[in-house]
Design a protein around this motif. Structure first.
Motif, PDB file in Angstrom:
ATOM      1  N   ILE A  56     -22.297  -7.418  29.484  1.00  2.98           N
ATOM      2  CA  ILE A  56     -23.117  -7.627  28.284  1.00  2.98           C
ATOM      3  C   ILE A  56     -22.382  -7.607  27.434  1.00  2.98           C
ATOM      4  O   ILE A  56     -22.590  -8.340  26.036  1.00  2.98           O
ATOM      5  N   LEU A  57     -21.323  -6.951  26.991  1.00  8.03           N
ATOM      6  CA  LEU A  57     -20.514  -6.857  25.775  1.00  8.03           C
ATOM      7  C   LEU A  57     -19.596  -8.483  25.411  1.00  8.03           C
ATOM      8  O   LEU A  57     -19.537  -8.620  24.450  1.00  8.03           O
ATOM      9  N   ASN A  58     -19.364  -8.779  26.724  1.00 10.73           N
ATOM     10  CA  ASN A  58     -18.769 -10.116  26.735  1.00 10.73           C
ATOM     11  C   ASN A  58     -19.889 -11.000  26.023  1.00 10.73           C
ATOM     12  O   ASN A  58     -19.588 -12.136  25.445  1.00 10.73           O
ATOM     13  N   ALA A  59     -20.931 -11.134  26.567  1.00 10.60           N
ATOM     14  CA  ALA A  59     -22.085 -11.885  26.253  1.00 10.60           C
ATOM     15  C   ALA A  59     -22.234 -11.916  24.864  1.00 10.60           C
ATOM     16  O   ALA A  59     -22.604 -13.021  24.026  1.00 10.60           O
ATOM     17  N   ILE A  60     -22.372 -10.621  24.202  1.00 13.58           N
ATOM     18  CA  ILE A  60     -22.657 -10.342  22.772  1.00 13.58           C
ATOM     19  C   ILE A  60     -21.547 -10.990  21.924  1.00 13.58           C
ATOM     20  O   ILE A  60     -21.783 -11.473  20.866  1.00 13.58           O
ATOM     21  N   ILE A  82     -17.040  -7.812  16.433  1.00 16.22           N
ATOM     22  CA  ILE A  82     -16.241  -8.339  17.465  1.00 16.22           C
ATOM     23  C   ILE A  82     -15.054  -7.462  17.786  1.00 16.22           C
ATOM     24  O   ILE A  82     -14.491  -7.464  18.859  1.00 16.22           O
ATOM     25  N   ASP A  83     -14.205  -7.003  16.532  1.00 18.67           N
ATOM     26  CA  ASP A  83     -13.141  -6.138  16.880  1.00 18.67           C
ATOM     27  C   ASP A  83     -13.453  -5.004  17.712  1.00 18.67           C
ATOM     28  O   ASP A  83     -12.670  -4.544  18.673  1.00 18.67           O
ATOM     29  N   PHE A  84     -14.563  -4.494  17.269  1.00 13.43           N
ATOM     30  CA  PHE A  84     -15.105  -3.264  17.998  1.00 13.43           C
ATOM     31  C   PHE A  84     -15.235  -3.460  19.602  1.00 13.43           C
ATOM     32  O   PHE A  84     -14.883  -2.766  20.527  1.00 13.43           O
ATOM     33  N   ILE A  85     -16.079  -4.876  19.800  1.00 15.69           N
ATOM     34  CA  ILE A  85     -16.137  -5.119  21.465  1.00 15.69           C
ATOM     35  C   ILE A  85     -15.033  -5.213  22.252  1.00 15.69           C
ATOM     36  O   ILE A  85     -14.811  -4.625  22.997  1.00 15.69           O
ATOM     37  N   GLU A  86     -14.029  -5.688  21.570  1.00 14.96           N
ATOM     38  CA  GLU A  86     -12.666  -5.861  22.134  1.00 14.96           C
ATOM     39  C   GLU A  86     -11.875  -4.629  22.181  1.00 14.96           C
ATOM     40  O   GLU A  86     -11.093  -4.750  23.014  1.00 14.96           O
ATOM     41  N   SER A  87     -12.266  -3.695  21.252  1.00 17.48           N
ATOM     42  CA  SER A  87     -11.578  -2.425  21.568  1.00 17.48           C
ATOM     43  C   SER A  87     -11.847  -1.432  22.717  1.00 17.48           C
ATOM     44  O   SER A  87     -11.256  -0.714  23.291  1.00 17.48           O
ATOM     45  N   ILE A  88     -13.231  -1.896  23.300  1.00 20.28           N
ATOM     46  CA  ILE A  88     -13.734  -0.961  24.176  1.00 20.28           C
ATOM     47  C   ILE A  88     -14.130  -1.776  25.497  1.00 20.28           C
ATOM     48  O   ILE A  88     -14.635  -1.023  26.456  1.00 20.28           O
ATOM     49  N   SER A  89     -13.783  -2.929  25.674  1.00 15.46           N
ATOM     50  CA  SER A  89     -14.140  -3.393  26.533  1.00 15.46           C
ATOM     51  C   SER A  89     -12.783  -4.637  27.101  1.00 15.46           C
ATOM     52  O   SER A  89     -11.792  -4.548  26.515  1.00 15.46           O
ATOM     53  N   LYS A 148      -8.960 -13.978  25.647  1.00 17.23           N
ATOM     54  CA  LYS A 148      -8.536 -13.091  26.522  1.00 17.23           C
ATOM     55  C   LYS A 148      -8.374 -11.731  25.826  1.00 17.23           C
ATOM     56  O   LYS A 148      -7.499 -11.753  24.698  1.00 17.23           O
ATOM     57  N   TRP A 149      -8.658 -10.720  26.200  1.00 16.27           N
ATOM     58  CA  TRP A 149      -8.486  -9.362  25.608  1.00 16.27           C
ATOM     59  C   TRP A 149      -8.658  -8.056  26.646  1.00 16.27           C
ATOM     60  O   TRP A 149      -9.333  -8.207  27.491  1.00 16.27           O
ATOM     61  N   GLN A 150      -7.976  -6.957  26.305  1.00 14.25           N
ATOM     62  CA  GLN A 150      -8.227  -5.642  26.846  1.00 14.25           C
ATOM     63  C   GLN A 150      -8.125  -4.627  25.907  1.00 14.25           C
ATOM     64  O   GLN A 150      -6.981  -4.433  25.510  1.00 14.25           O
ATOM     65  N   GLY A 151      -9.214  -3.968  25.667  1.00 11.92           N
ATOM     66  CA  GLY A 151      -9.315  -2.930  24.449  1.00 11.92           C
ATOM     67  C   GLY A 151      -8.458  -1.782  24.888  1.00 11.92           C
ATOM     68  O   GLY A 151      -8.262  -1.403  25.988  1.00 11.92           O
ATOM     69  N   GLU A 152      -7.916  -1.047  23.862  1.00 11.65           N
ATOM     70  CA  GLU A 152      -7.242   0.162  23.947  1.00 11.65           C
ATOM     71  C   GLU A 152      -8.235   1.126  24.571  1.00 11.65           C
ATOM     72  O   GLU A 152      -7.557   2.368  25.188  1.00 11.65           O
ATOM     73  N   ARG A 153      -9.517   1.112  24.235  1.00  5.38           N
ATOM     74  CA  ARG A 153     -10.444   2.120  24.606  1.00  5.38           C
ATOM     75  C   ARG A 153     -11.387   1.378  25.866  1.00  5.38           C
ATOM     76  O   ARG A 153     -12.637   1.684  26.172  1.00  5.38           O
ATOM     77  N   ASP A 154     -10.803   0.497  26.514  1.00  3.60           N
ATOM     78  CA  ASP A 154     -11.608  -0.457  27.543  1.00  3.60           C
ATOM     79  C   ASP A 154     -12.076   0.813  28.447  1.00  3.60           C
ATOM     80  O   ASP A 154     -11.680   1.748  28.778  1.00  3.60           O
TER      81      ASP A 154
END
Length: 655
Positions: free
Chosen positions: A462-466, A482-489, A498-504
C-alpha cells in the motif's frame, strides 16, 4: 425446472461432484453467496450498470429469475427486431440456460458482451493467452463461461454470426469527473434482492469512458474446437453434455477426488455446521471414492499441511501418499533453511508433531532472540485497512486504484507500557483519503526511531501504491511524504524507483514463519489463526489479558477500560475476534469473509472493505454510519493489539 446454467457449468468445471451438492440446504456450503456483500466488496453491479450506459436504449429483462421460460419468451420476442440491444437476454435450449450481460443485435451479426468487475492493462498482449500459447489459468473460468454462453446462443440461432467480448475496467484510463462511483447506489429491497440505482441519466454525464472491450471471438472458437482444454481429457462439448445430464437428473457424478479441486472444496463442515446438522460433501466424496473412515478424517493430511510445494502435493495425492504418517522428508522436498526455517522444514515439523500427537510449540530461541535484539524501542505496530474501487472516486483517478481508508497504531515501550497511540479512519463517501492517511501515519511514526512492525506484505504494498500516487500528484507536501514512505518501507519489484528505508518495517509474519511453529494453527500463518493459537499456548497471555484493560498497563481508544479481552469457555480461550460486534447487519466477520472468499486478492480484511463499501455506495442514516465506523475502529484496534500479543508471546518464549 432444473437446467444447466452458466454458473452451474463453471461449478462443474471446478469439480463435477459439486453439481450434486449445490443448492441443497442440508449440505454445508462455505461459498453461499450473498449478492449484497459481493456488490459492496467488488463493485460488480456498478460496473455492469456503467457498461449498460455505454449501450443506451437497451431492454432489461429482470425479475422472477427462476422463470426460465418466461425470460426466454421475452428474449425471442425482442429478437424479432432487426436491430436491438438487450440486457440480461435469456436463452433456453434442451436443458441449457444462459443469460448474457449485454447483447447487441444488428441483423444476424451479434455481439455477446460479458461484463466483469476486473481490470486489464491495454498494453498487455498476453492477458488471456500466454506467449507459449497456453491459456492463463486465472482467466480460464471466465473464458469458458463466455464459450458456454455462445454455445447455447448458437444452438438457439444457428444462422447467427456471434462475436464474443469481455468488457472490464481499463487501468490506463482516468476518470474525467468527480464522484463517478457515487452515480451508482447499491440497494437491497425488502425481499433481499440486490440492485443498483443509477443516478446518471445518460453516458454524457459519465465523462470519459473507463471501460474497455476486448475481442475474444478467436479464443472462444478455440475452446469450442478443443484447442484449449479446461483439464486433461475434458472436452468442451462432452463436459456440457455430462454436466447437464448429471445436474438435471440430480446424480452424483463420482468424479475422482483430486488435490487441487478438493483442497478448495466449499462443501465442508465447520464445528458450527455440524451442530446445525449439516452434511459434508467433502466427507461423502472421500467415503465413497477413497474409502475413508472416521479415523481417517481426524488424521492430518496434505490438505492440512502448509509448506509443501503445490506440484509435490498433487503428485503425493495421486500416489495415495495423503496422510502425514505416510510422508518422509524426500516426499516433501525437505531442505534446511539458512538461519531460519524453510517452508519444507516447517512442513516436516508439522508432520512429525501430527504423527506424535504433539501439540507443543516449536521455537528457535537462539534465532528469535538474535532477531528481537535488533529491535529498537519504542516498538510500533501498525495495520492498514484498504480497498480497490472499481469506479474511481474522483477526477484523475484510475479504476482499481488502492484506497487506504483506515489504520491503527499501538506502541510498546521498553518498560512494558502499551498504548493505543493513534488511529485514522475515513468514512466520508466519494472522498479519496490516501494523502490524509499518509500524513496522519507520518505524524504517528516520526516522533522517534523505534522499530515498526507490520504483518505480511500488505502495508508495504500500500505504501508503494501511495508513493506512485504522490509522484503524480500536485500535493504541496508530496516530497516530505514521499521521503517518509521511503524511510519506513522498501520498493517492490515493479517499482520504477528503488529504495529500502532505514526503518523499513519488520514483518512479523516472516518472523513467525522463520522461528516459530504452533500446531494449534494447523499450518496457517494468518494472524487471525495465530492469535488464538498463541493465546491458548501461553500462560503469560492468558493470565495478563484475562484482567481488565486498566489493570494491565494498556490504554484503549475504542473499548471501556474495564473490558476484558480473554474469556474462557470450557478451559479454552474464546478467540478475541469473536467478541467484537458485527460490522453490520448482524453478519460476523467470519461469515462475511466466507461470502466473498472467491473474490480475487481478498483474504483477511474482507469484512472491513465490505463495510467501507457500504459507507460509500449505500444511503445511510448518521447513526448507521457511526455504528459501522465504531465497529471498524474496534476491529482495527484489535488487529494491532494482536500483533502486540504475538510480540509478548515471543518475548516470553525466549526469556
Amino acid at each position: 425446472m432444473r437446467v444447466l446454467s452458466k454458473s452451474r457449468f463453471k461449478l462443474g468445471l471446478e469439480c463435477p461432484n459439486k453439481l450434486y451438492y449445490t443448492g441443497k440446504k442440508n449440505y454445508a456450503n462455505k461459498k453461499n453467496e450473498n449478492p449484497f456483500l459481493e456488490a459492496l466488496a467488488k463493485g460488480g453491479f456498478q460496473v455492469e450498470e456503467l457498461a449498460r450506459l455505454y449501450y443506451p436504449g437497451g431492454h432489461l429483462l429482470e425479475g422472477e429469475d427462476w422463470d426460465y421460460v418466461k425470460h426466454w419468451n421475452q428474449t425471442e420476442e425482442l429478437l424479432k427486431k432487426e436491430n436491438v440491444i438487450i440486457y440480461e437476454a435469456a436463452f433456453l435450449f434442451d436443458g441449457l440456460f444462459i443469460r448474457t450481460d449485454i447483447l447487441v443485435k444488428k441483423g444476424n451479426i451479434i455481439e455477446l458482451i460479458e461484463v466483469k468487475s476486473k481490470s486489464y492493462e491495454p498494453d498487455n498482449e498476453n492477458i488471456f493467452i500466454g506467449k507459449r500459447g497456453g491459456m492463463d489459468s486465472k482467466w480460464k473460468p471466465y473464458l469458458f463461461d463466455v464459450a458456454f454462453q455462445k454455445h447455447v446462443m448458437q444452438l438457439c440461432f444457428p444462422e447467427w454470426k456471434i462475436k464474443s467480448f469481455i468488457m472490464m475496467a481499463d487501468k490506463s484510463k482516468k476518470a474525467s469527473i468527480d464522484g463517478l462511483n457515487q452515480l451508482f447506489r447499491i440497494t437491497k429491497s425488502a425481499d433481499n434482492r440486490t440492485g443498483v440505482t443509477v443516478l446518471a441519466k445518460s453516458k454524457d454525464e459519465l465523462g470519459n469512458p473507463i471501460l474497455g472491450k476486448l475481442n475474444i471471438t478467436d479464443i472462444v472458437t478455440g475452446i469450442e474446437i478443443g484447442k484449449y482444454a479446461y483439464a486433461d481429457g475434458l472436452t468442451f462439448i462432452d463436459s456440457i453434455h455430462d454436466y447437464k445430464e448429471t445436474y438435471i437428473n440430480d446424480k452424483y457424478m463420482n468424479s475422482p477426488t483430486s488435490y487441487s479441486a478438493c483442497n478448495k472444496c466449499e462443501f465442508r463442515t465447520s464445528d458450527e455446521d455440524k451442530k446445525q446438522g449439516l452434511k459434508s460433501g467433502f466427507v461423502e466424496c472421500f467415503e465413497k471414492q477413497n474409502k475413508w473412515n472416521d479415523t481417517d478424517f481426524k488424521k492430518t493430511s496434505l490438505f492440512d499441511i502448509s509448506g509443501i510445494h503445490w506440484t509435490k502435493s498433487v503428485k503425493l495425492f495421486n500416489n495415495n501418499s495423503i496422510f502425514a504418517e505416510s510422508l518422509n522428508q524426500d516426499d516433501i522436498g525437505f531442505k534446511e533453511g539458512v538461519g531460519k526455517l524453510s517452508d519444507s522444514e516447517r512442513a516436516w515439523i508439522q508432520i512429525e508433531k501430527a504423527i506424535n500427537d504433539d501439540d507443543s510449540i516449536y521455537v528457535d530461541k537462539v534465532g528469535l532472540r538474535e532477531e528481537m535484539n535488533k529491535w529498537v524501542f519504542p516498538l510500533h505496530f501498525i495495520d492498514f485497512e484498504t480497498c480497490t474501487a472499481a469506479l474511481p472516486f474522483s477526477k484523475g483517478r484510475r479504476p482499481y486504484e488502492q484506497i487506504a481508508f483506515q489504520f491503527s497504531h499501538h506502541t510498546y515501550y521498553e518498560d512494558g507500557e502499551i498504548e493505543h497511540s493513534n488511529q485514522y479512519i475515513s468514512n466520508k463517501a466519494a472522498y479519496f483519503p490516501n494523502f490524509d492517511f499518509i500524513r496522519e501515519l507520518k505524524k504517528a511514526l516520526e516522533k522517534d526511531n523505534g522499530t515498526i512492525f507490520r504483518y505480511h506484505n500488505h502495508e508495504n504494498t500500500i505504501l508503494n501504491a501511495i508513493h506512485v500516487q504522490l509522484l503524480k500528484s500536485d500535493e504541496k507536501d508530496k516530497d516530505s511524504l514521499i521521503d517518509f514512505i521511503e524511510s519506513i518501507s522498501h520498493s517492490t519489484g515493479n517499482s520504477a524507483q528503488k529504495w529500502q528505508g532505514e526503518r523499513d518495517m519488520v514483518d512479523l509474519w516472516v518472523i513467525a514463519k522463520s522461528f516459530y511453529f504452533n500446531p494449534l494453527t494447523k499450518g496457517s500463518n494468518s494472524l487471525k489463526d495465530l492469535l488464538p493459537a498463541a493465546i491458548n499456548s501461553s500462560n503469560f497471555l492468558k493470565d495478563k489479558y484475562s484482567k481488565p484493560i486498566d489493570k494491565i498497563s494498556l490504554t484503549t481508544t475504542n473499548f471501556p477500560t474495564d473490558f476484558v479481552w480473554l474469556v474462557h469457555d470450557e478451559n479454552k480461550v474464546i478467540n478475541p475476534y469473536k467478541r467484537l460486534p458485527p460490522v453490520f447487519d448482524d453478519w460476523t466477520e467470519e461469515e462475511i469473509e466466507h461470502s466473498i472468499s472467491d473474490i480475487e486478492d481478498i483474504n483477511d480484511g474482507g469484512a472491513a472493505l465490505t463495510a467501507y463499501g457500504k459507507l460509500q455506495y449505500t444511503d445511510m442514516t448518521t447513526s448507521e454510519v457511526e455504528q459501522i465506523t465504531s465497529a471498524l475502529l474496534k476491529y482495527c484496534e484489535l488487529d494491532t493489539l494482536a500483533m502486540v500479543m504475538l510480540y509478548e508471546h515471543f518475548k516470553a518464549l525466549i526469556n
